[in-house]
Design a protein around this motif. Structure first.
Motif, PDB file in Angstrom:
ATOM      1  N   LYS A   1       0.830  -1.205   0.000  1.00 32.23           N
ATOM      2  CA  LYS A   1       0.000   0.000   0.000  1.00 32.23           C
ATOM      3  C   LYS A   1       0.865   1.256   0.000  1.00 32.23           C
ATOM      4  CE  LYS A   1      -3.963  -2.225   2.159  1.00 32.23           C
ATOM      5  NZ  LYS A   1      -4.899  -2.279   3.290  1.00 32.23           N
TER       6      LYS A   1
ATOM      7  N   GLU B   1     -12.116   6.769  -5.204  1.00 38.62           N
ATOM      8  CA  GLU B   1     -11.655   5.550  -5.847  1.00 38.62           C
ATOM      9  C   GLU B   1     -10.757   4.797  -4.861  1.00 38.62           C
ATOM     10  OE1 GLU B   1      -9.715   6.302  -9.551  1.00 38.62           O
ATOM     11  OE2 GLU B   1     -11.049   7.987 -10.030  1.00 38.62           O
ATOM     12  N   VAL B   2     -11.043   3.527  -4.658  1.00 33.73           N
ATOM     13  CA  VAL B   2     -10.214   2.697  -3.774  1.00 33.73           C
ATOM     14  C   VAL B   2      -9.142   2.024  -4.625  1.00 33.73           C
ATOM     15  CG1 VAL B   2     -10.164   0.795  -2.140  1.00 33.73           C
ATOM     16  CG2 VAL B   2     -12.158   2.312  -2.227  1.00 33.73           C
ATOM     17  N   GLN B   3      -7.894   2.295  -4.294  1.00 33.06           N
ATOM     18  CA  GLN B   3      -6.771   1.758  -5.056  1.00 33.06           C
ATOM     19  C   GLN B   3      -6.421   0.359  -4.543  1.00 33.06           C
ATOM     20  OE1 GLN B   3      -5.315   3.883  -7.641  1.00 33.06           O
ATOM     21  NE2 GLN B   3      -7.319   4.748  -7.126  1.00 33.06           N
ATOM     22  N   GLY B   4      -6.739  -0.655  -5.302  1.00 33.78           N
ATOM     23  CA  GLY B   4      -6.479  -2.021  -4.865  1.00 33.78           C
ATOM     24  C   GLY B   4      -5.029  -2.425  -5.063  1.00 33.78           C
ATOM     25  N   VAL B   5      -4.521  -3.218  -4.155  1.00 29.73           N
ATOM     26  CA  VAL B   5      -3.170  -3.779  -4.268  1.00 29.73           C
ATOM     27  C   VAL B   5      -3.204  -5.233  -3.801  1.00 29.73           C
ATOM     28  CG1 VAL B   5      -1.981  -1.582  -3.891  1.00 29.73           C
ATOM     29  CG2 VAL B   5      -2.520  -3.034  -1.933  1.00 29.73           C
ATOM     30  N   ARG B   6      -2.210  -5.979  -4.223  1.00 31.57           N
ATOM     31  CA  ARG B   6      -2.051  -7.336  -3.714  1.00 31.57           C
ATOM     32  C   ARG B   6      -1.421  -7.252  -2.326  1.00 31.57           C
ATOM     33  NH1 ARG B   6      -1.925 -12.271  -6.158  1.00 31.57           N
ATOM     34  NH2 ARG B   6      -1.912 -11.284  -8.216  1.00 31.57           N
ATOM     35  N   GLU B   7      -2.111  -7.755  -1.331  1.00 33.69           N
ATOM     36  CA  GLU B   7      -1.638  -7.645   0.051  1.00 33.69           C
ATOM     37  C   GLU B   7      -0.350  -8.453   0.251  1.00 33.69           C
ATOM     38  OE1 GLU B   7      -2.821  -5.752   2.315  1.00 33.69           O
ATOM     39  OE2 GLU B   7      -4.852  -5.249   1.691  1.00 33.69           O
TER      40      GLU B   7
ATOM     41  N   HIS C   1      -7.678   5.419  -0.229  1.00 31.72           N
ATOM     42  CA  HIS C   1      -8.845   6.100  -0.766  1.00 31.72           C
ATOM     43  C   HIS C   1      -8.375   7.369  -1.480  1.00 31.72           C
ATOM     44  CE1 HIS C   1     -12.044   4.140   2.087  1.00 31.72           C
ATOM     45  NE2 HIS C   1     -11.404   3.273   1.326  1.00 31.72           N
TER      46      HIS C   1
ATOM     47  N   ARG D   1      -5.834   2.789   3.707  1.00 27.41           N
ATOM     48  CA  ARG D   1      -6.927   2.241   2.899  1.00 27.41           C
ATOM     49  C   ARG D   1      -6.810   2.614   1.419  1.00 27.41           C
ATOM     50  NH1 ARG D   1     -12.478   3.529   5.954  1.00 27.41           N
ATOM     51  NH2 ARG D   1     -11.541   5.617   5.958  1.00 27.41           N
TER      52      ARG D   1
ATOM     53  N   ARG E   1       2.168   1.610  -3.523  1.00 23.00           N
ATOM     54  CA  ARG E   1       1.144   2.145  -4.416  1.00 23.00           C
ATOM     55  C   ARG E   1       0.943   3.637  -4.175  1.00 23.00           C
ATOM     56  NH1 ARG E   1      -0.645   3.181  -8.954  1.00 23.00           N
ATOM     57  NH2 ARG E   1      -2.917   3.477  -9.182  1.00 23.00           N
TER      58      ARG E   1
END
Length: 345
Positions: free
Chosen positions: A129, A289-295, A271, A269, A132
């Motif tokens: 996160k 917009e929620v920025q998705g990442v691979r945890e 956001h 998060r 990103r």
């Protein structure tokens, strides 16, 4: 798969035991020794199935190693790292690199001259996160960053202070807890040039501060605040929000807020807030917009990075020189908070 890297851990306390577990769980690494002068460490090594050394120097002399993790008490980090680089062994040394800035600077020069890679354990930089967020900021999506707010507020149990040194000056949240927040502030925003601050001990009444506020001016013109307390019943801290450590009760909120002329971003998060239509105007509604990442667990990702450093595939993400800059900012925050003065870096 490449041959497993032979790794040793110096220091078998809480952080050292975490490192031991991460190495044991990694297919590309093999734990081959543990060094710690405390007798209880012998059982830790026995449980791990590796030799135990009360003297870390003996371990360095008689064990074939590809890398070493140093997780000893802070004041031993530099002396031990000096020995590992003298033996030519790539080293991951836990933060802070030293309690002594002059000694840290001398060590950084020695490590650079030796050519032996040294990685400092600022594990949060390895959080997907955070990576990103760095990408979003560098893309220009936020426009010019104008302000940033960093929150570190939680309540340490009263039993934490049963140990006398934790009630004394120097053991408060500024020097003990804020190192990661300052490091990420530098990583994401840039270098601070001016700091003002205040601290208080009104909540517990101990000699040490329990709360502090710092204001920061960055070289790029951004202004920021850091608010921290270890006496606040609050979820607004990285540990509770980022879920990096199961020791802390999680809560779905944010701890960092980065505000720009085009958009704003909250962490962890991710956001991303901007005005509808892409034009900044307070009369227009916001879009989130929620920025998705691979945890991924940052400590495990840090270990993978260290393995690539050992193999010469990458340079250390956090060098001793970089870690020293974070220590300089921490000391400036402490000086500003203690004296109520403006500190220029």
């Amino acid at each position: 798969m490449s041959e497993q890297l032979r790794l040793a851990v110096i220091g078998a306390g809480a952080m050292g035991r975490d490192h031991i577990r991460y190495i044991q769980d990694d297919a590309d690494a093999r734990l081959v020794a543990i060094a710690d002068s405390m007798p209880a460490a012998e059982q830790v090594a026995k449980d791990a199935g590796v030799p135990w050394f009360a003297d870390y120097q003996e371990m360095l002399e008689c064990t074939a190693l590809d890398g070493v993790v140093i997780a000893s008490p802070n004041h031993l980090h530099v002396p031990m790292a000096r020995e590992t680089i003298r033996h030519g062994i790539p080293t991951l040394v836990e933060k802070p690199i030293s309690d002594d800035l002059d000694d840290a600077r001398a060590f950084a020069a020695e490590a650079r001259a030796s050519g032996v890679p040294v990685l400092v354990g600022q594990h949060r930089r390895h959080n997907p996160k955070v990576r990103r967020a760095k990408e979003i900021i560098e893309s220009g999506a936020l426009g010019k960053i104008v302000t940033v707010a960093i929150l570190y507020n939680l309540y340490k149990p009263d039993t934490y202070y049963d140990i006398p040194w934790r009630r004394q000056k120097g053991a408060g949240p500024i020097l003990v807890n804020m190192v990661h927040d300052v490091d990420l502030m530098r990583y994401l925003i840039g270098e601070p040039v001016e700091i003002q601050g205040m601290s208080a001990n009104a909540a517990r009444g101990f000699e040490v501060e329990d709360s502090a506020v710092a204001t920061v001016r960055f070289a790029n013109g951004t202004l920021g605040t850091i608010t921290l307390s270890d006496s606040a019943a609050s979820p607004w801290n990285w540990e509770s929000t980022a879920r990096e450590n199961p020791f802390f009760a999680p809560y779905d909120t944010d701890a960092y807020y980065i505000m720009g002329t085009k958009a704003s971003l909250s962490l962890p998060r991710l956001h991303l807030f901007s005005h509808a239509g892409g034009v900044s105007d307070w009369t227009k509604p916001f879009v989130c917009e929620v920025q998705g990442v691979r945890e991924g667990l940052p400590h495990r990702l840090q270990l993978k990075h260290f393995e690539r450093v050992i193999r010469g595939e990458e340079s250390p993400l956090v060098t001793p020189e970089d870690a020293i800059k974070t220590l300089e900012v921490l000391n400036a925050v402490k000086q500003a908070a203690d004296g109520g003065e403006l500190v220029r870096l």
